[in-house]
Design a protein around this motif. Structure first.
Motif, PDB file in Angstrom:
ATOM      1  N   LYS A 200      59.333  34.182  77.013  1.00  0.00           N
ATOM      2  CA  LYS A 200      60.692  33.068  76.051  1.00  0.00           C
ATOM      3  C   LYS A 200      60.997  32.313  76.686  1.00  0.00           C
ATOM      4  O   LYS A 200      61.458  31.322  76.470  1.00  0.00           O
ATOM      5  CB  LYS A 200      60.957  34.460  75.395  1.00  0.00           C
ATOM      6  N   ALA A 201      61.880  33.084  77.507  1.00  0.00           N
ATOM      7  CA  ALA A 201      62.653  31.992  78.354  1.00  0.00           C
ATOM      8  C   ALA A 201      62.063  30.186  78.781  1.00  0.00           C
ATOM      9  O   ALA A 201      62.823  29.375  78.850  1.00  0.00           O
ATOM     10  CB  ALA A 201      63.442  32.336  79.443  1.00  0.00           C
TER      11      ALA A 201
ATOM     12  N   LEU B  54      58.646  46.386  81.258  1.00  0.00           N
ATOM     13  CA  LEU B  54      58.961  45.701  81.180  1.00  0.00           C
ATOM     14  C   LEU B  54      59.978  44.654  80.026  1.00  0.00           C
ATOM     15  O   LEU B  54      60.380  44.048  80.881  1.00  0.00           O
ATOM     16  CB  LEU B  54      57.150  44.797  80.664  1.00  0.00           C
TER      17      LEU B  54
ATOM     18  N   LEU C 192      63.125  44.813  83.134  1.00  0.00           N
ATOM     19  CA  LEU C 192      62.563  43.678  83.298  1.00  0.00           C
ATOM     20  C   LEU C 192      63.476  42.424  82.070  1.00  0.00           C
ATOM     21  O   LEU C 192      64.482  41.125  82.404  1.00  0.00           O
ATOM     22  CB  LEU C 192      61.616  42.960  83.788  1.00  0.00           C
ATOM     23  N   GLU C 193      63.641  42.484  80.342  1.00  0.00           N
ATOM     24  CA  GLU C 193      63.847  41.234  79.789  1.00  0.00           C
ATOM     25  C   GLU C 193      64.974  41.609  79.485  1.00  0.00           C
ATOM     26  O   GLU C 193      66.057  40.722  79.636  1.00  0.00           O
ATOM     27  CB  GLU C 193      62.742  40.891  78.659  1.00  0.00           C
TER      28      GLU C 193
ATOM     29  N   GLU D  77      72.049  38.982  82.613  1.00  0.00           N
ATOM     30  CA  GLU D  77      72.569  38.244  82.837  1.00  0.00           C
ATOM     31  C   GLU D  77      72.768  36.884  82.486  1.00  0.00           C
ATOM     32  O   GLU D  77      73.502  36.454  83.060  1.00  0.00           O
ATOM     33  CB  GLU D  77      71.510  38.451  83.936  1.00  0.00           C
ATOM     34  N   ARG D  78      72.025  36.747  81.796  1.00  0.00           N
ATOM     35  CA  ARG D  78      72.309  35.367  80.951  1.00  0.00           C
ATOM     36  C   ARG D  78      73.320  35.560  80.791  1.00  0.00           C
ATOM     37  O   ARG D  78      73.960  34.349  80.113  1.00  0.00           O
ATOM     38  CB  ARG D  78      71.350  35.012  80.418  1.00  0.00           C
TER      39      ARG D  78
ATOM     40  N   GLU E 276      64.195  37.743  91.326  1.00  0.00           N
ATOM     41  CA  GLU E 276      65.252  36.832  91.035  1.00  0.00           C
ATOM     42  C   GLU E 276      64.834  35.936  89.621  1.00  0.00           C
ATOM     43  O   GLU E 276      63.746  34.147  89.873  1.00  0.00           O
ATOM     44  CB  GLU E 276      65.476  35.411  92.023  1.00  0.00           C
ATOM     45  N   GLN E 277      65.112  36.689  88.538  1.00  0.00           N
ATOM     46  CA  GLN E 277      64.118  35.744  87.704  1.00  0.00           C
ATOM     47  C   GLN E 277      65.033  34.493  86.914  1.00  0.00           C
ATOM     48  O   GLN E 277      63.753  33.274  86.509  1.00  0.00           O
ATOM     49  CB  GLN E 277      64.534  36.736  86.310  1.00  0.00           C
TER      50      GLN E 277
ATOM     51  N   PHE F 123      67.801  40.596  82.339  1.00  0.00           N
ATOM     52  CA  PHE F 123      67.428  39.173  81.659  1.00  0.00           C
ATOM     53  C   PHE F 123      68.137  38.979  81.385  1.00  0.00           C
ATOM     54  O   PHE F 123      68.585  37.651  81.810  1.00  0.00           O
ATOM     55  CB  PHE F 123      65.794  38.706  81.696  1.00  0.00           C
ATOM     56  N   LEU F 124      68.525  39.332  79.913  1.00  0.00           N
ATOM     57  CA  LEU F 124      69.001  38.915  79.107  1.00  0.00           C
ATOM     58  C   LEU F 124      70.762  39.370  79.321  1.00  0.00           C
ATOM     59  O   LEU F 124      71.715  38.351  78.791  1.00  0.00           O
ATOM     60  CB  LEU F 124      69.266  39.617  77.381  1.00  0.00           C
TER      61      LEU F 124
ATOM     62  N   LYS G 291      74.383  39.321  88.382  1.00  0.00           N
ATOM     63  CA  LYS G 291      73.048  39.059  88.932  1.00  0.00           C
ATOM     64  C   LYS G 291      73.378  40.735  88.782  1.00  0.00           C
ATOM     65  O   LYS G 291      74.365  41.478  89.445  1.00  0.00           O
ATOM     66  CB  LYS G 291      73.440  38.885  89.650  1.00  0.00           C
TER      67      LYS G 291
ATOM     68  N   VAL H  33      55.710  37.041  82.638  1.00  0.00           N
ATOM     69  CA  VAL H  33      56.208  39.062  82.574  1.00  0.00           C
ATOM     70  C   VAL H  33      57.783  38.595  82.736  1.00  0.00           C
ATOM     71  O   VAL H  33      58.345  38.992  81.782  1.00  0.00           O
ATOM     72  CB  VAL H  33      55.942  39.840  83.731  1.00  0.00           C
TER      73      VAL H  33
ATOM     74  N   VAL I 103      62.427  31.696  86.306  1.00  0.00           N
ATOM     75  CA  VAL I 103      62.302  30.705  85.476  1.00  0.00           C
ATOM     76  C   VAL I 103      62.311  29.672  85.758  1.00  0.00           C
ATOM     77  O   VAL I 103      61.177  28.501  85.384  1.00  0.00           O
ATOM     78  CB  VAL I 103      63.008  30.915  84.054  1.00  0.00           C
TER      79      VAL I 103
ATOM     80  N   GLY J 110      61.528  36.411  82.649  1.00  0.00           N
ATOM     81  CA  GLY J 110      62.153  35.579  80.549  1.00  0.00           C
ATOM     82  C   GLY J 110      61.820  36.182  80.153  1.00  0.00           C
ATOM     83  O   GLY J 110      61.459  35.405  78.919  1.00  0.00           O
ATOM     84  N   GLY J 111      61.768  37.230  79.450  1.00  0.00           N
ATOM     85  CA  GLY J 111      61.775  37.564  78.172  1.00  0.00           C
ATOM     86  C   GLY J 111      59.691  37.104  77.891  1.00  0.00           C
ATOM     87  O   GLY J 111      59.434  37.333  77.060  1.00  0.00           O
TER      88      GLY J 111
END
Lengths: 363, 135
Positions: free
Chosen positions: A117-118, B40, B43-44, B50-51, A80-81, B47-48, B56, A111, A85, A113-114
């Motif tokens: 970075k977020a 890793l 993951l980013e 998802e935003r 659940e990033q 995340f990007l 999700k 690690v 964050v 959220g980028g």
């Protein structure tokens, strides 16, 4: 050049989290959170201060700060990033509200959220992952060992494109070293990066297919993958020397010990003075902060930044420009942060053992 | 939303996460072998995305989807995917040359098959699930 040291250094923060459900319950005990103590979801804001910290400096007043924790476990943060964050941001704001001008991110908080970075984008203060000082610590460790050998041998590097491995690569080439990056199937961006670094010099960056080719020539391997656990101790050839920078560590101790192999800690830093805390946080968080006289470079970085007032050096994300790495290295020297001994699992190694490997008498 | 919008945003996520040039990112690019990503970075990227799309993306979603309806004992044997699992994976990942999904592959190897197109497909499917048509 480092900025003039302010009379009273800005405060720092460092955010950690429990690794296991048991540690999470202990965090509940420590922060008086009954729900957390019982293993239930907390109804309180996620950030909480675990310990006030103060570290003596080589010059000037001590740097003060705090260790903060969020109750999330690693798997929750990774799954659940967005929520993670938010939790990290809450802890960063808590630290900032208590005076921290720079906050370091520990373990998985660095690690998600980028790679921070977020959090940095939304934070009210500087945020840093500690990767620059970690890269510096690894290179200093290598330089100490290389000095024992009395020759400039090429050095192997494992872990590109990780942020720390990338920083190590840039720093080594900048120091004039020949770096042999391990990659069985090098992607175009890696080939391009190595070409560019070699053009910029003064050192060289080249490819090598397998770490075995590094060891065959008696060269040191710096292992800095982002996920760890990539090299089995039992698989290393006799006489191999590995500087392990990864967290979790890259060398998997599938056998308890090998006399004929040397595994050096590559991410530990000695502080200029004593580090004191109002609470014995090491019991619970030693695995992310380090113990005793030496601590992990990622934990030391916000202290260094705060002490020097160089908040502009805080950084998140994968990319570490050489200018930032150089500035961090210069700051570490000025502020008395050092790699003062070659260690294995936190303990200094006997000189005779080091020399035996440096002189390649162990084969 | 158009397919082009999705493709553009997905490519932008790769450019931002990996620091690669825009022209390096094609729908066929393998994210590890061609673009030099590491875990890793995944993951980013997730995340990007998802935003960017307000969705999700479940971790290990491709693996889970390929396991759906398969008895766990029939999915993997001695760390290698069974013929049934490989067949499911080929159906789930039409963007990957079927010859690449071959015996000897373990479930941990699945991410190595990912293309940029894989993420376009995942995003498109998740958008459809929340009622956003991609045309």
């Amino acid at each position: 050049m480092p900025a003039p040291t302010p009379e009273v250094a800005p405060r720092f923060g460092f955010v950690v989290h429990p690794l296991t459900p048991f540690q999470r319950r202990l965090l509940g005990v420590r922060s008086g959170d009954a729900r957390l103590m019982r293993g239930e979801p907390s109804d309180r804001p996620p950030g909480r201060v675990i310990s006030e910290l103060a570290v003596e400096r080589a010059v000037g007043t001590p740097v003060r700060g705090m260790l903060a924790a969020i109750p999330s476990l690693p798997e929750t943060l990774l799954k659940e990033q967005a929520a993670g964050v938010g939790d990290v941001l809450d802890a960063v704001r808590l630290c900032n509200g208590a005076g921290a001008r720079v906050v370091g991110l520990g373990a998985v908080t660095a690690v998600i959220g980028g790679q921070g970075k977020a959090v940095a984008e939304a934070a009210p203060c500087a945020v840093t992952t500690g990767n620059a000082l970690t890269a510096w610590a690894a290179v200093e460790t290598w330089a100490r060992f290389d000095a024992l050998r009395g020759r400039d041998a090429p050095v192997g590097l494992y872990g590109w494109p990780g942020a720390v491995a990338g920083g190590i690569l840039r720093l080594l080439v900048d120091r004039g070293a020949t770096v042999r990056v391990v990659s069985a199937a090098p992607p175009t961006p890696l080939i391009r990066t190595l070409d560019r670094l070699t053009r910029e010099g003064p050192g060289r960056a080249e490819l090598v297919e397998h770490e075995r080719l590094v060891f065959e020539r008696g060269q040191v391997l710096i292992a800095a993958s982002s996920t760890g656990g990539r090299i089995a101790l039992s698989s290393l050839p006799s006489g191999a020397v590995v500087i392990d920078v990864a967290a979790p560590v890259d060398v998997d101790f599938d056998v308890p010990f090998r006399e004929d192999v040397l595994i050096l800690d590559g991410e530990m830093v000695r502080l200029p003075g004593r580090l004191r805390g109002t609470e014995p946080w090491q019991t619970l968080y030693g695995w992310v902060t380090g113990q005793g006289e030496r601590i992990f470079a990622c934990f030391a970085e916000p202290m260094l930044i705060a002490g020097s007032g160089r908040l502009d050096l805080a950084a998140c994300g994968r990319d570490l420009p050489i200018e930032r790495l150089r500035a961090m290295a210069a700051l570490a020297a000025v502020e008395g942060f050092s790699v003062d001994a070659l260690c294995a699992r936190g303990r200094p190694i006997r000189g005779a053992r080091l020399l035996a490997f440096a002189e390649r008498r162990v084969r | 939303m158009t397919t082009e919008d999705v493709v553009e945003k997905v490519k932008a996520a790769f450019v931002e996460a990996l620091g690669v040039d825009e022209e390096d990112v094609t729908l066929e690019s393998k994210i590890f072998d061609d673009l030099g990503a590491e875990s890793l970075d995944l993951l980013e990227i997730v995340f990007l995305l998802e935003r960017a799309f307000d969705i999700k993306i479940p971790r290990g979603g491709v693996k889970e989807a390929s396991q759906a309806g398969v008895d766990p004992t029939q999915y993997e044997a001695d760390g290698k995917l069974t013929a049934l699992a490989l067949e499911k994976l080929r159906e789930l990942m039409p963007e990957v040359d079927p010859a690449e999904i071959k015996p000897g592959l373990g479930s941990n190897d699945i991410p190595r098959l990912f293309r940029v197109q894989t993420f376009v497909n995942i995003v498109t499917r998740l958008l459809a699930e929340k009622g956003v048509a991609v045309e």
